[in-house]
Design an enzyme around this catalytic site. Structure first.
Site: not given
Length: 302
Positions: A201, A205, A197, A51
């Site tokens: 993504k 929600t 995940g 990262y």
């Protein structure tokens, strides 16, 4: 926040863990998210040397070093950056892992890593050599436990059968139920699942109905199927975010559900969803609205 045991280890992690890949790259902004997580009982933080070419580990180390004794810090190795080249190369060799862990310790400002994970894997790898590296690091006290981050069925099976790995990180959520096929195998080998995940993504929600409009599909869902499924899930519950978290955590094999947040406000939304009670009967109804697809790649049939 409740904690769960990771496989056969003595690691106890918060039911929600922070997937640190989403952290902003500016120190104070990252600190606000990490501090918010700790203040709300989260003790599990997952990063990787991949990262931001190591910057993510540096941020995590700079903020968490003072609270280190109370935390479970996980990172990953196997992807190798080469100076002057674009992208990275896969390198699961013992030589690389033994070198990579030293660099991660420096960036994280740690004396040891709680959970060290292989960041991928292929059937062409020399798995015995990779496992030997992890076992050596564990014996030397450089890492407490190790696991694998992979969605590849046969890679996971081979790794578990030939090692003392305690965790498997996999994408898992209401819209991607493929890992369910492997839960019993993982459990049988004394390991736990860590989910990434977890909210698909943002599809799971309050923003799901808007986000689905910009997506061509998800996993094995076509764009139309995805839109219909997200619509049906949204109509069935007033808090899809809470239901998504509860769906993952209803599985005993899951030790922690990772969530990512770029701001402390985003994190608070997830924490509120985690604290919201969800009726098990509702979860059963939501599950019926989704498909348990099967991995059609990364599989060697016997």
């Amino acid at each position: 926040m409740k904690k769960r045991k990771v496989g056969s280890s003595d690691l106890y992690v918060s039911e929600l863990g922070l997937g640190c890949m989403s952290l902003p790259t500016e120190l104070d902004s990252a600190r606000s998210v990490l501090d918010e997580a700790i203040e709300n009982g989260m003790n599990y933080f997952d990063t990787a040397d991949l990262y931001d070419k190591g910057t993510n580990e540096e941020l995590v180390g700079a903020v968490l070093k003072e609270k280190r004794k109370d935390l479970i810090i996980a990172t990953k190795a196997g992807n190798k950056w080469t100076s002057g080249e674009t992208g990275w190369k896969w390198d699961p060799s013992k030589e690389h892992i033994m070198s990579a862990v030293k660099q991660s310790l420096l960036r994280l400002q740690l004396d040891y890593i709680d959970l060290y994970q292989l960041h991928g894997g292929t059937m062409e790898d020399n798995a015995d050599e990779t496992i030997e590296a992890f076992e050596t690091l564990k014996k030397e006290g450089i890492i407490r436990e190790y696991g694998i981050s992979s969605i590849r069925p046969n890679v996971i099976q081979r790794f578990l059968e030939n090692s003392s790995a305690v965790s498997v990180m996999m994408q898992y959520n209401l819209l991607d139920r493929r890992p369910e096929e492997y839960f019993s195998l993982i459990e049988q080998h004394g390991a736990s699942v860590v989910t990434r995940g977890t909210i698909a993504k943002g599809l799971l929600t309050d923003e799901g109905l808007e986000r689905v409009k910009t997506m061509d599909g998800f996993v094995s869902y076509s764009q139309t199927e995805l839109q219909q499924t997200v619509q049906a899930l949204s109509e069935k519950t007033t808090d899809l975010h809470a239901a998504a978290l509860a769906f993952n955590l209803r599985q005993p094999v899951i030790a922690s559900a990772l969530i990512g947040s770029r701001t402390s406000e985003q994190l608070r939304e997830t924490l509120n969803a985690y604290r919201t009670p969800v009726d098990p009967n509702l979860l059963a109804e939501l599950t019926k609205l989704t498909e348990q697809h099967r991995y059609d790649q990364h599989r060697i049939e016997s």
